[in-house]
Design a protein around this motif. Structure first.
Motif, PDB file in Angstrom:
ATOM      1  N   VAL A 200       7.828  -7.244  10.911  1.00  0.00           N
ATOM      2  CA  VAL A 200       7.782  -7.821  12.250  1.00  0.00           C
ATOM      3  C   VAL A 200       7.275  -9.252  12.143  1.00  0.00           C
ATOM      4  O   VAL A 200       6.092  -9.482  11.933  1.00  0.00           O
ATOM      5  N   ARG A 201       8.176 -10.197  12.191  1.00  0.00           N
ATOM      6  CA  ARG A 201       7.888 -11.639  12.185  1.00  0.00           C
ATOM      7  C   ARG A 201       7.390 -12.171  10.851  1.00  0.00           C
ATOM      8  O   ARG A 201       7.832 -13.203  10.387  1.00  0.00           O
ATOM      9  N   THR A 202       6.462 -11.477  10.198  1.00  0.00           N
ATOM     10  CA  THR A 202       5.898 -11.973   8.946  1.00  0.00           C
ATOM     11  C   THR A 202       6.233 -11.010   7.813  1.00  0.00           C
ATOM     12  O   THR A 202       5.701  -9.901   7.751  1.00  0.00           O
ATOM     13  N   LEU A 203       7.113 -11.447   6.920  1.00  0.00           N
ATOM     14  CA  LEU A 203       7.562 -10.576   5.844  1.00  0.00           C
ATOM     15  C   LEU A 203       6.435 -10.193   4.888  1.00  0.00           C
ATOM     16  O   LEU A 203       6.447  -9.110   4.318  1.00  0.00           O
ATOM     17  N   SER A 204       5.479 -11.085   4.704  1.00  0.00           N
ATOM     18  CA  SER A 204       4.433 -10.864   3.704  1.00  0.00           C
ATOM     19  C   SER A 204       3.189 -10.193   4.272  1.00  0.00           C
ATOM     20  O   SER A 204       2.125 -10.253   3.658  1.00  0.00           O
ATOM     21  N   ASP A 205       3.303  -9.519   5.416  1.00  0.00           N
ATOM     22  CA  ASP A 205       2.165  -8.824   6.022  1.00  0.00           C
ATOM     23  C   ASP A 205       1.905  -7.517   5.265  1.00  0.00           C
ATOM     24  O   ASP A 205       2.683  -6.569   5.380  1.00  0.00           O
ATOM     25  N   PRO A 206       0.823  -7.410   4.487  1.00  0.00           N
ATOM     26  CA  PRO A 206       0.577  -6.205   3.693  1.00  0.00           C
ATOM     27  C   PRO A 206       0.444  -4.933   4.526  1.00  0.00           C
ATOM     28  O   PRO A 206       0.649  -3.830   4.006  1.00  0.00           O
ATOM     29  N   ALA A 207       0.106  -5.059   5.803  1.00  0.00           N
ATOM     30  CA  ALA A 207      -0.021  -3.874   6.652  1.00  0.00           C
ATOM     31  C   ALA A 207       1.306  -3.151   6.816  1.00  0.00           C
ATOM     32  O   ALA A 207       1.326  -1.969   7.162  1.00  0.00           O
ATOM     33  N   ARG A 208       2.411  -3.860   6.576  1.00  0.00           N
ATOM     34  CA  ARG A 208       3.744  -3.266   6.715  1.00  0.00           C
ATOM     35  C   ARG A 208       4.285  -2.700   5.414  1.00  0.00           C
ATOM     36  O   ARG A 208       5.345  -2.072   5.408  1.00  0.00           O
ATOM     37  N   PHE A 209       3.600  -2.945   4.301  1.00  0.00           N
ATOM     38  CA  PHE A 209       4.102  -2.488   3.010  1.00  0.00           C
ATOM     39  C   PHE A 209       4.062  -0.951   2.935  1.00  0.00           C
ATOM     40  O   PHE A 209       3.206  -0.312   3.544  1.00  0.00           O
ATOM     41  N   ALA A 210       4.969  -0.381   2.155  1.00  0.00           N
ATOM     42  CA  ALA A 210       5.008   1.068   1.950  1.00  0.00           C
ATOM     43  C   ALA A 210       4.079   1.470   0.808  1.00  0.00           C
ATOM     44  O   ALA A 210       3.859   0.698  -0.130  1.00  0.00           O
ATOM     45  N   ARG A 211       3.527   2.678   0.884  1.00  0.00           N
ATOM     46  CA  ARG A 211       2.723   3.205  -0.214  1.00  0.00           C
ATOM     47  C   ARG A 211       3.645   3.727  -1.317  1.00  0.00           C
ATOM     48  O   ARG A 211       4.616   4.441  -1.045  1.00  0.00           O
ATOM     49  N   LEU A 212       3.305   3.390  -2.547  1.00  0.00           N
ATOM     50  CA  LEU A 212       4.108   3.818  -3.685  1.00  0.00           C
ATOM     51  C   LEU A 212       3.521   5.077  -4.293  1.00  0.00           C
ATOM     52  O   LEU A 212       2.319   5.131  -4.595  1.00  0.00           O
ATOM     53  N   ILE A 213       4.368   6.082  -4.473  1.00  0.00           N
ATOM     54  CA  ILE A 213       3.970   7.326  -5.119  1.00  0.00           C
ATOM     55  C   ILE A 213       4.457   7.278  -6.562  1.00  0.00           C
ATOM     56  O   ILE A 213       5.631   6.991  -6.817  1.00  0.00           O
ATOM     57  N   SER A 214       3.589   7.554  -7.513  1.00  0.00           N
ATOM     58  CA  SER A 214       3.968   7.473  -8.925  1.00  0.00           C
ATOM     59  C   SER A 214       4.918   8.594  -9.308  1.00  0.00           C
ATOM     60  O   SER A 214       4.820   9.720  -8.828  1.00  0.00           O
ATOM     61  N   GLY A 215       5.851   8.241 -10.225  1.00  0.00           N
ATOM     62  CA  GLY A 215       6.792   9.209 -10.771  1.00  0.00           C
ATOM     63  C   GLY A 215       7.133   8.803 -12.191  1.00  0.00           C
ATOM     64  O   GLY A 215       6.426   8.016 -12.807  1.00  0.00           O
ATOM     65  N   LYS A 216       8.256   9.276 -12.694  1.00  0.00           N
ATOM     66  CA  LYS A 216       8.636   8.953 -14.073  1.00  0.00           C
ATOM     67  C   LYS A 216       9.341   7.607 -14.156  1.00  0.00           C
ATOM     68  O   LYS A 216       9.012   6.763 -14.947  1.00  0.00           O
ATOM     69  N   GLY A 217      10.413   7.433 -13.405  1.00  0.00           N
ATOM     70  CA  GLY A 217      11.043   6.138 -13.289  1.00  0.00           C
ATOM     71  C   GLY A 217      11.540   5.495 -14.558  1.00  0.00           C
ATOM     72  O   GLY A 217      11.195   4.378 -14.892  1.00  0.00           O
ATOM     73  N   THR A 218      12.381   6.200 -15.346  1.00  0.00           N
ATOM     74  CA  THR A 218      12.864   5.629 -16.598  1.00  0.00           C
ATOM     75  C   THR A 218      14.319   5.162 -16.524  1.00  0.00           C
ATOM     76  O   THR A 218      14.846   4.603 -17.466  1.00  0.00           O
ATOM     77  N   GLU A 219      14.968   5.377 -15.400  1.00  0.00           N
ATOM     78  CA  GLU A 219      16.381   5.029 -15.265  1.00  0.00           C
ATOM     79  C   GLU A 219      16.561   3.516 -15.235  1.00  0.00           C
ATOM     80  O   GLU A 219      15.691   2.781 -14.769  1.00  0.00           O
ATOM     81  N   THR A 220      17.678   3.008 -15.753  1.00  0.00           N
ATOM     82  CA  THR A 220      17.964   1.582 -15.732  1.00  0.00           C
ATOM     83  C   THR A 220      19.267   1.315 -15.008  1.00  0.00           C
ATOM     84  O   THR A 220      20.112   2.194 -14.836  1.00  0.00           O
ATOM     85  N   THR A 221      19.457   0.061 -14.567  1.00  0.00           N
ATOM     86  CA  THR A 221      20.676  -0.323 -13.855  1.00  0.00           C
ATOM     87  C   THR A 221      21.861  -0.322 -14.796  1.00  0.00           C
ATOM     88  O   THR A 221      21.765  -0.779 -15.933  1.00  0.00           O
ATOM     89  N   ARG A 222      22.995   0.147 -14.287  1.00  0.00           N
ATOM     90  CA  ARG A 222      24.238   0.111 -15.068  1.00  0.00           C
ATOM     91  C   ARG A 222      25.277  -0.673 -14.296  1.00  0.00           C
ATOM     92  O   ARG A 222      25.277  -0.690 -13.113  1.00  0.00           O
TER      93      ARG A 222
END
Length: 222
Positions: A200-222
């Motif tokens: 909302v108006r300010t892209l860099s407002d940390p209050a709007r950021f999503a919480r990150l849940i840890s996982g494995k995350g080993t896939e790469t772009t093809r």
């Protein structure tokens, strides 16, 4: 359980960008694609999709944070000349904000359609590019952009483990993230800015950021 209450609660959760209501942080990190929405500068922009749609997936593990943005784009373009510049000013680009929860520090990652990349450090949202914004030691990110049949795709990896050590953050730090797309196009009314979560108006407002849940995350772009 009251059915009417459940419906109202669900509706309130959907309007995460409503400036007048409480901010609801979504949780991401399981690789589930999320649709980018127009930056909400006006009430009519709430929950509105851009003309050319895009999805983002976030994945986190103890070593790094991976963000992939897959975009439809009729005319992919970029006129950037070098890394470590404001790539969103010179063509189609993706911007990722990453911040430790309950901490003012922000890392800003950029990758554009010409496969250029940038990484900036900010002491806080009120110190964006205010000297000495770049005094901190650089963080080496991995960023790859590839063209697809529908447009282009960007993958960015942020070395979370190395940053925790370098900046003396708690080992169990909780990260928050936001992805932004800058889209230029001859058939668009203006440059489109879309993001997830919706800002909302300010892209860099940390209050709007999503919480990150840890996982494995080993896939790469093809």
């Amino acid at each position: 359980m009251n059915h009417r209450f459940l419906c109202c609660a669900a509706a309130a959760a959907v309007l995460t960008a409503n400036a007048a209501g409480p901010i609801v942080r979504p949780e991401v990190g399981n690789g589930e694609p999320r649709g980018l929405m127009i930056e909400a500068n006006n009430p009519e922009d709430f929950n509105r999709l851009p003309t050319e749609t895009a999805t983002v997936t976030f994945t986190g593990n103890p070593e790094d944070i991976r963000v992939v943005v897959d975009m439809t784009d009729a005319d992919v373009l970029s006129e950037s000349a070098s890394d470590q510049t404001l790539l969103q000013k010179t063509g189609d680009a993706v911007q990722i904000f990453i911040s430790p929860e309950n901490d003012t520090r922000i890392w800003e990652l950029l990758v554009d359609a010409a496969n250029r990349k940038s990484c900036f450090f900010h002491w806080g949202p009120g110190r964006m590019f205010y000297p000495p914004a770049t005094d901190a030691p650089p963080v080496k990110i991995t960023a790859v952009a590839v063209k697809t049949a529908a447009g282009w795709k960007a993958e960015v990896r942020f070395p979370a483990a190395a940053v925790i050590k370098q900046y003396k953050l708690p080992a169990d730090v909780k990260w928050t993230v936001l992805a932004v797309r800058y889209n230029y196009g001859r058939n668009l009314d203006r440059r489109e800015i879309s993001c997830f979560p919706q800002a909302v108006r300010t892209l860099s407002d940390p209050a709007r950021f999503a919480r990150l849940i840890s996982g494995k995350g080993t896939e790469t772009t093809r």
